[in-house]
Every structure is written in structure tokens, then in C-alpha cells.
Scaffold this motif. Structure first.
Motif, PDB file in Angstrom:
ATOM      1  N   ARG A 258       0.911  -1.327   0.013  1.00  0.00           N
ATOM      2  CA  ARG A 258      -0.179   0.109   0.068  1.00  0.00           C
ATOM      3  C   ARG A 258       0.950   1.271  -0.045  1.00  0.00           C
ATOM      4  NH1 ARG A 258      -5.433  -0.848   1.211  1.00  0.00           N
ATOM      5  NH2 ARG A 258      -5.886  -3.112   1.550  1.00  0.00           N
ATOM      6  N   GLN A 259       2.006   1.179   0.409  1.00  0.00           N
ATOM      7  CA  GLN A 259       3.047   2.128   0.406  1.00  0.00           C
ATOM      8  C   GLN A 259       3.770   2.142  -1.045  1.00  0.00           C
ATOM      9  OE1 GLN A 259       5.264   1.809   3.727  1.00  0.00           O
ATOM     10  NE2 GLN A 259       4.103   3.207   4.943  1.00  0.00           N
ATOM     11  N   ALA A 260       3.395   1.413  -1.924  1.00  0.00           N
ATOM     12  CA  ALA A 260       3.910   1.221  -3.189  1.00  0.00           C
ATOM     13  C   ALA A 260       5.550   0.856  -2.947  1.00  0.00           C
ATOM     14  CB  ALA A 260       4.070   2.497  -4.072  1.00  0.00           C
ATOM     15  N   GLN A 261       5.922   0.256  -2.069  1.00  0.00           N
ATOM     16  CA  GLN A 261       7.412  -0.221  -1.762  1.00  0.00           C
ATOM     17  C   GLN A 261       7.317  -1.768  -2.202  1.00  0.00           C
ATOM     18  OE1 GLN A 261       9.012   0.517   2.189  1.00  0.00           O
ATOM     19  NE2 GLN A 261       8.162   2.776   2.127  1.00  0.00           N
ATOM     20  N   PHE A 262       7.350  -2.078  -3.497  1.00  0.00           N
ATOM     21  CA  PHE A 262       6.924  -3.472  -3.993  1.00  0.00           C
ATOM     22  C   PHE A 262       8.115  -4.341  -3.877  1.00  0.00           C
ATOM     23  CE2 PHE A 262       4.516  -0.590  -6.873  1.00  0.00           C
ATOM     24  CZ  PHE A 262       3.281  -0.834  -6.181  1.00  0.00           C
ATOM     25  N   PHE A 292       0.264 -11.679  -5.950  1.00  0.00           N
ATOM     26  CA  PHE A 292       0.937 -10.325  -6.017  1.00  0.00           C
ATOM     27  C   PHE A 292       1.697 -10.450  -7.240  1.00  0.00           C
ATOM     28  CE2 PHE A 292       5.233  -8.426  -5.151  1.00  0.00           C
ATOM     29  CZ  PHE A 292       4.776  -7.305  -5.085  1.00  0.00           C
ATOM     30  N   GLU A 293       2.717 -11.389  -7.459  1.00  0.00           N
ATOM     31  CA  GLU A 293       3.298 -11.220  -8.747  1.00  0.00           C
ATOM     32  C   GLU A 293       2.486 -11.581  -9.986  1.00  0.00           C
ATOM     33  OE1 GLU A 293       6.466 -10.991  -9.233  1.00  0.00           O
ATOM     34  OE2 GLU A 293       7.591 -11.296  -7.125  1.00  0.00           O
ATOM     35  N   VAL A 299       0.071  -5.516 -14.427  1.00  0.00           N
ATOM     36  CA  VAL A 299       0.027  -4.062 -14.515  1.00  0.00           C
ATOM     37  C   VAL A 299       1.114  -3.787 -15.771  1.00  0.00           C
ATOM     38  CG1 VAL A 299       0.608  -2.220 -13.140  1.00  0.00           C
ATOM     39  CG2 VAL A 299      -0.831  -3.593 -12.356  1.00  0.00           C
ATOM     40  N   LYS A 300       2.139  -4.469 -15.537  1.00  0.00           N
ATOM     41  CA  LYS A 300       3.332  -4.079 -16.501  1.00  0.00           C
ATOM     42  C   LYS A 300       2.685  -4.470 -17.839  1.00  0.00           C
ATOM     43  CE  LYS A 300       6.295  -2.534 -13.467  1.00  0.00           C
ATOM     44  NZ  LYS A 300       6.514  -1.048 -13.559  1.00  0.00           N
ATOM     45  N   MET A 301       2.209  -5.566 -18.018  1.00  0.00           N
ATOM     46  CA  MET A 301       1.832  -5.850 -19.253  1.00  0.00           C
ATOM     47  C   MET A 301       0.602  -4.857 -20.042  1.00  0.00           C
ATOM     48  SD  MET A 301       3.069  -9.043 -20.478  1.00  0.00           S
ATOM     49  CE  MET A 301       1.959  -9.611 -21.526  1.00  0.00           C
ATOM     50  N   GLU A 302      -0.155  -4.293 -19.073  1.00  0.00           N
ATOM     51  CA  GLU A 302      -0.983  -3.079 -19.572  1.00  0.00           C
ATOM     52  C   GLU A 302      -0.136  -1.965 -20.045  1.00  0.00           C
ATOM     53  OE1 GLU A 302      -3.637  -2.358 -16.328  1.00  0.00           O
ATOM     54  OE2 GLU A 302      -5.029  -4.369 -16.663  1.00  0.00           O
ATOM     55  N   GLN A 303       0.859  -1.802 -19.162  1.00  0.00           N
ATOM     56  CA  GLN A 303       1.656  -0.609 -19.475  1.00  0.00           C
ATOM     57  C   GLN A 303       2.518  -1.019 -20.637  1.00  0.00           C
ATOM     58  OE1 GLN A 303       4.428   0.122 -16.426  1.00  0.00           O
ATOM     59  NE2 GLN A 303       2.724   0.866 -14.798  1.00  0.00           N
ATOM     60  N   LEU A 304       2.918  -2.167 -21.194  1.00  0.00           N
ATOM     61  CA  LEU A 304       3.547  -2.397 -22.156  1.00  0.00           C
ATOM     62  C   LEU A 304       2.659  -2.214 -23.498  1.00  0.00           C
ATOM     63  CD1 LEU A 304       6.414  -3.433 -23.557  1.00  0.00           C
ATOM     64  CD2 LEU A 304       5.148  -5.648 -23.071  1.00  0.00           C
ATOM     65  N   GLU A 305       1.305  -2.746 -23.367  1.00  0.00           N
ATOM     66  CA  GLU A 305       0.413  -2.849 -24.313  1.00  0.00           C
ATOM     67  C   GLU A 305      -0.061  -1.349 -24.525  1.00  0.00           C
ATOM     68  OE1 GLU A 305      -2.986  -5.000 -22.925  1.00  0.00           O
ATOM     69  OE2 GLU A 305      -2.015  -6.925 -23.349  1.00  0.00           O
ATOM     70  N   GLY A 306      -0.117  -0.296 -23.697  1.00  0.00           N
ATOM     71  CA  GLY A 306      -0.328   1.051 -24.074  1.00  0.00           C
ATOM     72  C   GLY A 306       0.634   1.684 -24.731  1.00  0.00           C
ATOM     73  N   LEU A 326      11.556  -9.802 -16.680  1.00  0.00           N
ATOM     74  CA  LEU A 326      12.281 -10.239 -15.283  1.00  0.00           C
ATOM     75  C   LEU A 326      10.842 -10.841 -14.351  1.00  0.00           C
ATOM     76  CD1 LEU A 326      14.362  -9.950 -13.247  1.00  0.00           C
ATOM     77  CD2 LEU A 326      13.701  -7.932 -12.710  1.00  0.00           C
ATOM     78  N   ARG A 327       9.717 -10.056 -14.311  1.00  0.00           N
ATOM     79  CA  ARG A 327       8.830 -10.429 -13.651  1.00  0.00           C
ATOM     80  C   ARG A 327       8.138 -11.970 -13.925  1.00  0.00           C
ATOM     81  NH1 ARG A 327       7.420  -6.685  -9.875  1.00  0.00           N
ATOM     82  NH2 ARG A 327       8.393  -4.583 -10.614  1.00  0.00           N
ATOM     83  N   LEU A 328       8.145 -12.174 -15.402  1.00  0.00           N
ATOM     84  CA  LEU A 328       7.699 -13.606 -15.732  1.00  0.00           C
ATOM     85  C   LEU A 328       8.952 -14.585 -15.386  1.00  0.00           C
ATOM     86  CD1 LEU A 328       6.730 -12.943 -19.467  1.00  0.00           C
ATOM     87  CD2 LEU A 328       5.146 -13.814 -17.739  1.00  0.00           C
ATOM     88  N   GLU A 329       9.947 -14.236 -15.443  1.00  0.00           N
ATOM     89  CA  GLU A 329      11.104 -15.062 -14.834  1.00  0.00           C
ATOM     90  C   GLU A 329      10.867 -15.479 -13.391  1.00  0.00           C
ATOM     91  OE1 GLU A 329      13.940 -17.975 -15.195  1.00  0.00           O
ATOM     92  OE2 GLU A 329      13.108 -16.674 -16.782  1.00  0.00           O
ATOM     93  N   ARG A 330      10.631 -14.219 -12.674  1.00  0.00           N
ATOM     94  CA  ARG A 330      10.248 -14.675 -11.105  1.00  0.00           C
ATOM     95  C   ARG A 330       9.088 -15.362 -10.925  1.00  0.00           C
ATOM     96  NH1 ARG A 330      11.153  -8.282  -8.792  1.00  0.00           N
ATOM     97  NH2 ARG A 330      13.411  -8.325  -8.701  1.00  0.00           N
ATOM     98  N   LEU A 331       8.067 -15.193 -11.645  1.00  0.00           N
ATOM     99  CA  LEU A 331       6.791 -15.811 -11.511  1.00  0.00           C
ATOM    100  C   LEU A 331       7.251 -17.513 -11.723  1.00  0.00           C
ATOM    101  CD1 LEU A 331       3.896 -15.915 -10.538  1.00  0.00           C
ATOM    102  CD2 LEU A 331       3.369 -15.391 -12.938  1.00  0.00           C
ATOM    103  N   ASP A 332       7.845 -17.579 -12.843  1.00  0.00           N
ATOM    104  CA  ASP A 332       8.112 -18.987 -13.064  1.00  0.00           C
ATOM    105  C   ASP A 332       9.054 -19.626 -12.088  1.00  0.00           C
ATOM    106  OD1 ASP A 332       7.990 -21.116 -15.220  1.00  0.00           O
ATOM    107  OD2 ASP A 332      10.093 -20.848 -15.288  1.00  0.00           O
ATOM    108  N   ASN A 333       9.999 -19.025 -11.740  1.00  0.00           N
ATOM    109  CA  ASN A 333      10.959 -19.492 -10.755  1.00  0.00           C
ATOM    110  C   ASN A 333      10.185 -19.674  -9.410  1.00  0.00           C
ATOM    111  OD1 ASN A 333      13.349 -19.976  -9.415  1.00  0.00           O
ATOM    112  ND2 ASN A 333      13.387 -18.136  -8.518  1.00  0.00           N
TER     113      ASN A 333
END
Length: 873
Positions: A258-262, A292-293, A299-306, A326-333
Motif C-alpha cells: 500500500r506504500q508502493a514499496q513492492f 502479488f506477482e 499491470v506491467k503488461m497493460e503498460q506495455l500494451e499502452g 524479469l517478472r515473468l522469470e520471477r513468477l516461473d521461478n
């Protein structure tokens, strides 16, 4: 309004009484009661007149103010009548300032008018005027007023003053602060409550529930709570409440999200996953982490599509694209690590669980480096004394990994380290040594294998001689010596193998099978006497029943080797074997002993051994033993010699075997032509044979009499059969057997009207009752002289008389029908047959009892006796 308008003719009496006594409350109250239907203004004037004389009357003031409030009900609050009513209350409070009811009514009246400041000041005046014991009544309405006002500052000030009097009601203040969105102050108060060990919630909440509320409040409002150390509070809750660890870790991560400290939130999730000790908490954190991931990735995918419509060479677009990868790799890991993380959770529950370590190793079968790391961590973590499972398997499997990779030297190092581990049991360490030797043999390093086993069985020295260490006792392991002797026998010399076997016998680590193997090894190399010595050494080591196999093998080998050459020595060995042997194995030993005497010794010795065996075997084998004994006696000494054995057998055998032995005995006598002896044997054995359960015996006797008997012997057989049948029906009558014969299961009730139901209802007759019934039947049958009188031989016994007293005998009629050869019947007239009455001794005391009752019936009865009989009838 003039006084004349108020005072009428009906009121003159009241006015005159009041003028005479204006200070009487009773008179004024009667006057007001008479005017209860008058207009309000008239009653108001009477109230005011009475209060001039009685200003301290609570009753008058209470009802006066109540009527004034009812008068203005429905009017606008700006109407002058409200101000007049307020003035009346103020006037009343001059005299009634100690009456809480007046204050409460006035404050409630002001609340209805909406005068916030005036109402608050009135509440304050009431609190100053009334004693402290009555403040709780005022505060109840005061708090209600504070909740209703729009000014939060006023309400908060009121609550703070209220908590000085009632600090236990702080939860009510916290609830107001939350409703007013004063989150920071509410969190402070809630933290104070949580830290107060003496606090008792009036709403029934536990400290655990208050903690969870505080953590949830902090995590959902991170920007509004500024005066508390939020992370410290949540982490303290994680340490304190172990059953809510998963929820609290998620709350802490949510606080940073909630503080945007992801990145900080991701670190919290990782820390939580690597510290929880239950599968439930792990599932909560893992699910929240993956969600969360996934949300961050979406969100990043939406930004990329925009940004796809913009210039693809934009640096910001490349940055977002890299971030998505990077986030795809993290989720897969994260998905791939789930089983590994779950295994870590289970190992944190019990780090000494060998089974879980083995499962963890199987997760990395495709990665040898991780397998080695896991084994290294496992053997460093597991305490063999606390291990659940077999800790030595970790060392063995670890060495096997190096062996499969061809690194034998590394595998030897692992085995060497394993031999210095203080395992819980001797078998664990022995298994390590054996696996080491087997590894060497798999790679054809036979000298190394022998060297390993010699080191394993060597007695410990120095520090290893400590009795508390398993290394000080492993040199007596049967498992080690068994493998060692097998290696010596396969790879060593005869002398070295003999030395190993002798060492095992000296250390008393040999088993009966090892002794047999040693003897077989010596026999194979033509050391016959030494093999017999090995048997004797083994026999001295063990007792029955373990020594049984040794005795059988020893005796068989000795007899096969020497036969009749060393007969006395063989007899001594057999005597030692049968001396003290348990009954279960005595049969085989005695049969071997007797077979020795039959083949190489004396027949009378063999018969003596058979005789001894009948006293040594258990009852279950006694019948078989006597059968063998009789067969041998018949073979060597003739059939006549078996009579004594048959007689001893019948005396010694249990009842269940006597019938079969008697049948054999009788058949033997029949073959010898001794018909009378055979009949006597049948007669003797008949007492053990129930005609209903043993029809085979009676059929044999029946055939015997048909072939060799006469009419008298046949009748005697039938008489004995009836007698035995009657004996079993009287003594051994079992209702359960009767019900089973009717086809009823245990616990099943018989149908009404059946014989089985009758058995269940009536009382079973005793033996004496049945004898009396038979005697009465005989008396009734002999009361009058029958035309077909029973003819009794002069030599008949009492039992014969009882049987022959029956009018008809169906068994005698069936003789000819069953194919019995007709014999020449002797004319009864040619014989000298004497007819005798039935002796009175047969009936015992029953005859006297019947005669006494008859005399008693014939004697004249008195009135009392007649009355008794009539009453009984």
C-alpha cells in the motif's frame, strides 16, 4: 388571566383549604388532580402557585416540568414556548440541582432542540452538581450526545473526559475514532490497550483478537498511521502468536504494498516463506505471493500494451519490456520452487526427519550438484540420536552418488566419515561397513573389501573403546561377521576361513545357521571330526529351541558318517539331545534315535526308546507316537505283543483319542479270533462315544455284532447304546447345541411355537427329575398285569430289568429289517424262564413317596387341611 376565571364554584373548597394550610403538598396535589382535565395554562398557574409555597418538592417540580415539555411538543424549536420551558427547567434546578432525573430530562430536552454548546455546558453543570456516584447516569446520555454531534473535536474531548472516569470503555472510543477516520489516534489507543496486560475487554475480545485488529488496521492504513512503528508491531505479533503467522506476514507485506514499496513487500514474502513452520501458513503466504506477482505482471503488461502504439525504440518502452521479462522469470521461478519450499517447511518442523531429507533429494535428481549439497546439509543437520528413520541411509546414498559418478575416492571418504558417526544402533554402523565392502566388490576391489571388513571387526582401542559409543560394540555385530566370513570363504584360504569361524564362536556372535555353515565348510574340505567339534561348540552356545536345528543336523551327519561303527557314541549324542528337549521336538528326535537302533542296534532298545517317547511327546502327538510304536512292535514281536501297548495307550491317551485306539485294538483282537475280548473293548470305549456325535463307532460295533454276535450280545449292545445315549442327554445336554440343530444363529430368537422357543422358556429338567419320571412310567406300566408279560432271565441285572420293563422295543424290530440273518429262535416254552417282579430297589425312595401320598389322600382331612387344598386349587 384573572383569578376569577380560574376559581370556580367547585374550586372554592380547595381554595379555602389551601388558604388555611398553603404548605400542605397533599392539598395542592388533590387540587391538581381535580383540575386534571382543565386547560394546560390553568394547571400551570396552579403548579406555579404551589411551588411558591413548596419550592423543595421534587414531585411537583417533576410533574410540572414534564407537562411543560409536553406542552411544547410539536412546536418549532424557535418558538418562545421552548425558551419559557427552558427557563422553567433553570428555575427548577435552583432548588433541584441534586436530582439527576431533572438534569437528565433537561439535557435530553436541550438535545432535542439542537443547542450543542448549551447542551454541553448543561451536561458539565450536571456533572459538577451531582455526586460522583451518580455520574454514570449522566455519562450514558452524554456519550450519546457526543456521538450525535457533528463536531468531532467536541466528541473527542467528551470521550477523553469519559475515559478518565471509565478507562475500561476505551474500545467504545476506539470505535468512534475509526468511524471518524481518526486512524492514527485509534491505532495509538489500540496499541496501548494491547500492551496493557491487566486490560479486560468489555466486548469479550481476547488479546489475540486485539492484536489482529491492530495489525490489520496498520497494514490497511499505512499512510494514516504515523506515530507508531508499524513493522516492529507486526513482527512482534509474528513472534508472539505462532498460530497466525501466515496472516501476519501477509499483513506486513500488504503494509508495504500500500506504500508502493513492492521490492520490500517481495522481501517480506520471501522471508515469510523461509521462516514458517506449518504447511497452512506456507500455503497462505505462497498464495498471496503468487497473486502479488501475477498482479504486478498484469499491470506491467497493460503498460506495455499502452506503449505499443508509440515508437518501439523508446528507452522507456524497452525498460518496461525488460521489467515484464524479469517478472515473468520471477513468477516461473516461484512456481518451480514450490516443492522445494514446501520441503523446507516440513524440515523446519523436524530437521531430524530422514524420510523428508530423502524426499528432498529426489526433487533434485536432475541436478547432481544440488543432490550433493542436500546430502551434505542433511548429514550435518540430522542428529542420529533424535533421528526419525535410519540416518545411515543418508551416508550410504551420498556415497552412492559419488560411486555412480565414478568418484570412488570421494565415496570412500564419505564412508570413512560415516564410520565415525555415533549412530543410535549397532546395526546402522554395521550397515555402513557392509555397504562400503559391497561397493568395493561391485568394482572388483576384493582386497579392499577384505581390508574394510577386517577393519570393521577389529576390537576398538583408545577413545573408541568408550562403552557409550556404538563403535565400541560394532565388532560383535552378526551382520558384519556374516559378510566377513562369506568374503573369507570366497576369497581367502581354508585356514583364514577357519580362523574367522573360530573367532565368531569365541566372541559368541555366531547363529545356529552360521555353525551349520561352518560344519558344512569343514565337511566339504574333508575335516569331518572338526565339523563335529564345530557342531558341539555351537550346541554349547545355544539352548532350546534354537539348538534344535544344530542337533538334527549333527545327529544326521554323524549317523550318515559312522553308521554302526561308533554306535555307543551315537547313543550318547542322542541321549544328550533328548535330555531336556521340549515336547514339541521330542517326537522327531526319538524317531531318529529309534531308527538308529533299528538299523544298527538292538530291537529291544528301539522298543524301549518308543516307550520313552510316549512319555515325552505332547498330547497332540501321543496318538501318532503310539500308532508307530504299535506298528513297530507288531513288526518285530508279533501282534500278541501289542496288547500291552494298546492297554497302556488307552490308559494314557486323552479322551478324544481313546475311541480310535479302541477301534484299532478291537479290530486287532477280531483278526486274532478273540471275539469276546474285542466285544469287551467295544463295551469299554462306548462310554466315550456319544451316539449322536460318533455314529461311526456304533456302526462298527453294529456290524461286528451282526457278523460275530448273537441275539443276546446284540441286545446288550443296544442296551448299552441306550444307556450311553441317556447318560449324555442327562449330563451333557447343551441348549446351545439344540438351538444350532434347529438352524438358529447365535443371538437369534426362535419363532414362537417352535421347539427351540419352548426350550428357551421352560426350565431344563435335572437328572433326578428325569429318573423320577422314568420310575413313575415303570410303576404305571406295572400297575396291572399285562397279557404280554415281560420275560426276564434269572441272571438279569437291575439295569436289564429297567430296560426290559418297556412295553415295546423298536430297535428289536429293526434287526431283521436291516438284513440280519435269521437265526433259529428258541421256543420260549422249552426254556425254563422265570418271571420276577421288578425289585423295589430300582425305584429308590420314589415308591415309598408315592405310597405315602396315596395313604395321605385316603386319610380323613381336617377342616384346615381341606381349606388349604381348596385354596391351592
Amino acid at each position: 388571566m384573572d383569578i376569577e376565571d380560574i376559581v370556580r364554584e367547585t374550586d372554592v373548597a380547595y381554595e379555602e383549604e389551601i388558604r388555611r394550610n398553603p404548605f400542605s403538598l397533599k392539598l395542592w396535589w388533590r387540587y391538581l388532580d381535580a383540575k386534571r382535565k382543565s386547560p394546560p395554562k390553568i394547571r400551570q398557574t396552579i403548579y406555579e402557585r404551589s411551588l411558591k409555597y413548596l419550592p423543595g418538592s421534587y414531585k411537583l417540580w417533576f410533574h410540572y416540568l414534564k407537562e411543560r415539555r409536553e406542552m411544547v411538543k410539536g412546536d418549532c424549536v424557535t418558538d418562545p414556548s421552548y425558551e419559557a420551558a427552558n427557563n422553567a427547567h433553570e428555575k427548577a434546578l435552583v432548588f433541584m440541582h441534586k436530582m439527576p432525573r431533572i438534569w437528565l430530562d433537561y439535557c435530553e430536552f436541550l438535545m432535542a432542540q439542537g443547542f450543542i454548546t448549551k447542551t454541553r455546558r448543561t451536561f458539565d453543570r450536571a456533572l459538577r452538581s451531582l455526586p460522583i456516584t451518580q455520574h454514570d447516569r449522566v455519562w450514558e446520555l452524554y456519550i450519546k450526545f457526543a456521538d450525535s454531534v457533528a463536531s468531532q473535536e467536541t466528541a473527542i474531548v467528551v470521550y477523553r473526559r469519559y475515559l478518565q472516569l471509565e478507562p475500561d470503555n476505551v474500545e467504545q472510543f476506539i470505535a468512534y475514532l475509526l468511524s471518524a477516520q481518526r486512524i492514527d489516534e485509534a491505532a495509538q489507543l489500540l496499541a496501548k490497550v494491547v500492551n496493557d496486560e491487566d486490560f479486560v475487554s468489555k466486548e469479550g475480545k481476547t488479546t489475540h483478537q486485539l492484536w489482529m485488529e491492530l495489525c490489520e488496521l496498520i497494514s490497511k492504513n499505512p499512510t494514516k498511521v504515523t506515530r507508531l512503528k508499524c513493522e516492529s508491531i507486526i513482527r512482534h505479533g509474528i513472534r508472539k502468536f505462532t498460530d497466525e503467522v501466515g496472516h501476519l506476514w501477509n499483513a506486513l507485506a500488504d503494509f508495504y504494498i500500500r506504500q508502493a514499496q513492492f521490492e520490500k513487500a517481495r522481501d517480506v514474502y520471501e522471508e515469510g516463506i523461509h521462516t514458517v513452520t506449518t504447511v497452512r501458513d506456507f500455503s497462505l503466504i505462497y498464495d498471496a505471493y503468487t497473486k502479488f506477482e501475477e498482479q504486478m505482471l498484469s499491470v506491467k503488461m497493460e503498460q506495455l500494451e499502452g506503449r505499443e502504439d508509440d515508437d518501439n525504440e523508446d528507452e522507456e518502452f524497452k525498460s518496461v519490456s525488460d521489467d515484464v521479462d524479469l517478472r515473468l522469470e520471477r513468477l516461473d521461478n516461484l512456481m518451480n520452487r514450490r516443492q522445494e519450499l514446501l520441503s523446507s517447511v516440513l524440515l523446519r518442523q523436524n530437521p531430524h526427519n530422514v524420510f523428508e531429507w530423502q524426499k528432498r533429494v529426489r526433487l533434485f535428481t536432475s541436478d547432481p550438484v544440488k543432490v550433493v549439497q542436500t546430502y551434505s546439509e542433511a548429514v550435518a543437520t540430522v542428529d542420529p540420536q533424535k533421528a526419525a528413520g535410519k540416518p545411515h541411509t543418508l551416508w550410504v546414498n551420498w556415497a552412492r552418488v559419488y560411486e555412480e559418478q565414478g568418484a570412488l575416492e570421494d565415496a570412500r571418504v564419505i564412508f570413512e566419515k560415516a564410520t565415525h558417526v555415533n549412530f543410535k544402533g549397532i546395526d546402522d554402523l554395521a550397515t555402513v561397513w557392509c555397504e562400503w565392502a559391497e561397493m568395493e566388490m561391485r568394482h572388483e576391489k576384493y582386497d579392499e573389501a577384505l581390508k574394510v571388513m577386517r577393519t570393521a571387526v577389529r576390537p576398538p582401542r583408545g577413545a573408541l573403546a568408550n562403552r557409550d559409543l556404538v563403535q565400541s560394540r560394532v565388532h560383535k555385530s552378526v551382520k558384519l561377521w556374516s559378510l566377513y566370513v562369506d568374503l573369507e570363504e570366497s576369497l581367502g584360504t581354508v585356514d583364514s576361513t577357519k580362523a574367522v569361524y573360530e573367532r565368531m564362536l569365541d566372541l559368541k556372535v555366531a547363529t545356529p545357521q552360521i555353525v551349520i555353515n561352518y560344519a558344512a565348510f569343514l565337511e566339504e574340505h574333508k575335516f569331518f571330526e572338526e565339523s563335529f567339534k564345530a557342531y558341539e561348540k555351537g550346541i554349547n552356545l545355544f539352548t532350546w529351541p534354537a539348538v534344535g536345528d544344530l542337533w538334527f543336523a549333527y545327529l544326521k551327519k554323524f549317523v550318515d558318517r559312522y553308521k554302526e561303527k561308533k554306535l555307543e557314541r551315537a547313543r550318547d549324542l542322542f541321549e544328550q539331545a533328548v535330555n531336556g528337549c521340549p515336547p514339541e521336538v521330542a517326537k522327531n528326535l526319538y524317531l531318529m534315535y529309534a531308527d538308529l537302533e533299528e538299523k544298527y542296534g538292538l530291537t529291544r532298545h528301539a522298543m524301549a526308546i518308543y516307550e520313552r517317547s510316549t512319555k515325552a511327546v505332547p498330547e497332540e502327538e501321543l496318538m501318532n507316537m503310539y500308532t508307530i510304536y504299535i506298528a513297530k512292535a507288531s513288526e518285530y514281536f508279533g501282534v500278541t505283543r501289542t496288547r500291552e501297548i494298546f492297554e497302556r495307550a488307552i490308559e494314557a491317551l486323552p479322551d478324544k483319542f481313546i475311541r480310535d485306539m479302541c477301534i484299532k485294538f478291537a479290530d486287532t483282537e477280531r483278526k486274532l479270533g478273540e471275539i469276546d475280548r474285542a466285544r469287551a473293548i467295544y463295551t469299554h470305549s462306548s462310554q466315550y462315544c456319544n451316539p449322536k456325535k460318533d455314529p461311526h463307532f456304533w456302526k462298527l460295533w453294529y456290524d461286528f455284532e451282526v457278523q460275530h454276535g448273537n441275539e443276546d450280545t446284540f441286545k446288550e449292545m443296544l442296551r448299552i447304546k441306550r444307556s450311553v445315549q441317556q447318560q449324555y442327554s442327562q449330563v451333557a445336554f447343551n441348549p446351545q447345541e439344540f438351538l444350532e440343530a434347529q438352524g438358529l444363529l447365535p443371538g437369534q430368537k426362535p419363532a414362537a411355537g417352535t421347539a427351540a422357543a419352548a426350550v428357551g422358556k421352560r426350565k431344563l429338567p435335572t437328572e433326578m427329575d428325569m429318573l423320577e419320571q422314568q420310575a413313575v412310567a415303570v410303576v404305571e406300566a406295572g400297575g396291572g398285569r399285562q397279557t404280554d408279560a415281560v420275560k426276564v432271565p434269572s441272571q438279569a441285572t437291575d439295569m436289564d430289568l429297567e430296560d426290559l420293563s418297556k412295553a415295546a422295543n423298536p430297535e428289536e424290530i429293526d434287526i431283521l429289517e436291516e438284513g440280519v440273518e435269521e437265526r433259529t429262535m428258541i421256543n420260549e416254552e422249552e426254556l425254563d424262564i422265570e418271571e420276577k417282579p421288578v425289585p423295589s430297589a430300582v425305584f429308590g425312595g420314589l415308591l415309598e413317596k408315592v405310597s405315602a401320598e396315596q395313604k395321605k389322600e385316603e386319610a380323613p382331612l381336617g377342616a384346615r387341611e381341606r381349606f388349604k387344598r381348596r385354596k391351592m386349587e
